[in-house]
Design an enzyme around this catalytic site. Structure first.
Site, PDB file in Angstrom:
ATOM      1  N   PRO A  11       1.129  -0.593   0.708  1.00 41.77           N
ATOM      2  CA  PRO A  11       0.122   0.187  -0.428  1.00 41.77           C
ATOM      3  C   PRO A  11       1.047   0.949  -0.497  1.00 41.77           C
ATOM      4  CG  PRO A  11       0.354  -1.360   2.551  1.00 41.77           C
ATOM      5  CD  PRO A  11       0.793  -1.829   1.227  1.00 41.77           C
ATOM      6  N   ASN A  12       0.292   2.524  -0.754  1.00 38.78           N
ATOM      7  CA  ASN A  12       0.725   3.425  -1.375  1.00 38.78           C
ATOM      8  C   ASN A  12       2.040   4.238  -2.159  1.00 38.78           C
ATOM      9  OD1 ASN A  12      -1.083   4.908   0.573  1.00 38.78           O
ATOM     10  ND2 ASN A  12      -0.333   3.928   2.711  1.00 38.78           N
ATOM     11  N   ARG A  19       5.255  10.876  -2.429  1.00 35.24           N
ATOM     12  CA  ARG A  19       5.078  10.491  -0.965  1.00 35.24           C
ATOM     13  C   ARG A  19       5.827  11.189  -0.539  1.00 35.24           C
ATOM     14  NH1 ARG A  19       4.638   4.736   1.269  1.00 35.24           N
ATOM     15  NH2 ARG A  19       3.940   5.063   3.468  1.00 35.24           N
ATOM     16  N   TYR A  24      11.154   8.827   0.996  1.00 29.75           N
ATOM     17  CA  TYR A  24      11.265   7.828   0.306  1.00 29.75           C
ATOM     18  C   TYR A  24      12.038   7.833  -0.761  1.00 29.75           C
ATOM     19  CZ  TYR A  24       7.818   5.790   3.515  1.00 29.75           C
ATOM     20  OH  TYR A  24       7.517   5.432   4.963  1.00 29.75           O
ATOM     21  N   ASN A  75       8.460  -5.601  -1.246  1.00 31.62           N
ATOM     22  CA  ASN A  75       8.002  -4.301  -0.151  1.00 31.62           C
ATOM     23  C   ASN A  75       6.154  -4.431   0.166  1.00 31.62           C
ATOM     24  OD1 ASN A  75       7.525  -1.916   0.874  1.00 31.62           O
ATOM     25  ND2 ASN A  75       9.172  -0.507  -0.264  1.00 31.62           N
ATOM     26  N   ALA A  78       3.005  -1.141   4.640  1.00 33.80           N
ATOM     27  CA  ALA A  78       2.134  -1.431   6.163  1.00 33.80           C
ATOM     28  C   ALA A  78       2.172  -2.338   6.835  1.00 33.80           C
ATOM     29  CB  ALA A  78       1.381   0.280   6.588  1.00 33.80           C
ATOM     30  N   GLU A  99      13.134  -9.808   1.150  1.00 35.03           N
ATOM     31  CA  GLU A  99      12.584  -8.049   1.607  1.00 35.03           C
ATOM     32  C   GLU A  99      12.880  -6.657   2.098  1.00 35.03           C
ATOM     33  OE1 GLU A  99      11.457  -8.614   5.792  1.00 35.03           O
ATOM     34  OE2 GLU A  99      10.675  -6.467   6.312  1.00 35.03           O
ATOM     35  N   HIS A 101      12.784  -2.630   1.688  1.00 34.69           N
ATOM     36  CA  HIS A 101      12.168  -0.932   2.589  1.00 34.69           C
ATOM     37  C   HIS A 101      13.150   0.154   1.926  1.00 34.69           C
ATOM     38  CE1 HIS A 101       9.777  -3.248   4.972  1.00 34.69           C
ATOM     39  NE2 HIS A 101      10.579  -4.134   5.370  1.00 34.69           N
ATOM     40  N   ARG A 108      13.590   4.512  12.534  1.00 35.29           N
ATOM     41  CA  ARG A 108      12.077   5.003  12.178  1.00 35.29           C
ATOM     42  C   ARG A 108      10.978   5.007  13.393  1.00 35.29           C
ATOM     43  NH1 ARG A 108       9.596   5.040   6.843  1.00 35.29           N
ATOM     44  NH2 ARG A 108       8.330   7.087   7.849  1.00 35.29           N
TER      45      ARG A 108
HETATM   46  C1  DQA Z   1       8.809   1.505   3.879  1.00 36.58           C
HETATM   47  C2  DQA Z   1       7.890   1.102   5.211  1.00 36.58           C
HETATM   48  C3  DQA Z   1       7.172   1.375   5.804  1.00 36.58           C
HETATM   49  O1  DQA Z   1       6.882   1.491   7.477  1.00 36.58           O
HETATM   50  C4  DQA Z   1       6.081   2.188   5.909  1.00 36.58           C
HETATM   51  O2  DQA Z   1       4.849   1.558   5.678  1.00 36.58           O
HETATM   52  C5  DQA Z   1       6.191   1.893   4.248  1.00 36.58           C
HETATM   53  C6  DQA Z   1       7.137   1.678   3.062  1.00 36.58           C
HETATM   54  C7  DQA Z   1       9.955   1.524   3.173  1.00 36.58           C
HETATM   55  O3  DQA Z   1       9.743   0.683   2.246  1.00 36.58           O
HETATM   56  O4  DQA Z   1      10.552   2.284   3.727  1.00 36.58           O
HETATM   57  O5  DQA Z   1       4.728   2.021   3.004  1.00 36.58           O
HETATM   58  O6  DQA Z   1       7.909  -0.056   3.094  1.00 36.58           O
END
Ligand code: DQA
Length: 150
Positions: A11-12, A19, A24, A75, A78, A99, A101, A108
């Site tokens: 998501p997002n 964003r 990011y 990735n 959240a 994984e 990020h 964080r």
């Molecule tokens: C994320 C880190 C997560 O905590 C966050 O909710 C994201 C992006 C990252 O790529 O740094 O949506 O996965």
């Protein structure tokens, strides 16, 4: 036949570019996809790059990957910090898993420092922005090469 790697974004991540660029970066998800596809071509791998805001869709894609892909780069956004359902799907298919990020989640908020995904992952790359996906493709090629030799 080339191995297929499913690169899944939660998501997002469709909002990358606008964003929180200070967290990011300014690359869009399309920019990252282009870099991943170029890397895949260099490595002789097939990249299947997807994004969804829906947990059930991610779970379904992971389940299908059990029959159609040789590795997953994930990735989960959240959902990383909340989703037992995604962890269960990853453990059910048992594919090599990296994984990713964009941000360094350990620098964080406290709630980002727990990852359910990590319990199923061979390794994690965090904190290198979009380059992390490219590093993950290299790492995946290494994992696949080792599993062929074993
Ligand atoms: C994320 C880190 C997560 O905590 C966050 O909710 C994201 C992006 C990252 O790529 O740094 O949506 O996965």
């Amino acid at each position: 036949m080339a191995s297929t790697i499913l690169i899944l974004n939660g998501p997002n991540l469709n909002l990358l570019g606008t964003r929180e660029p200070e967290v990011y970066g300014s690359e869009t998800l399309d920019d990252i996809q282009a870099k991943v596809e170029a890397k895949a071509a260099d490595l002789g791998l097939e990249a299947d790059f997807r994004q969804s805001n829906a947990e059930h869709e991610l779970v379904e894609w992971i389940q299908v990957a059990g029959d159609t892909a040789q590795g997953i780069i994930l990735n989960a956004g959240a959902f990383t910090h909340t989703s037992v359902a995604i962890l269960d799907a990853l453990q059910a298919v048992g594919l090599p898993l990296i994984e990713v990020h964009l941000s360094n989640i350990f620098r964080r908020e406290h709630f980002r420092q727990r990852s359910y995904v990590s319990r199923a992952a061979d390794g994690m790359i965090a904190g290198f922005g979009g380059d992390g996906y490219v590093l993950a493709m290299d790492a995946m090629a290494g994992l696949l090469a080792k599993s062929v030799k074993a």
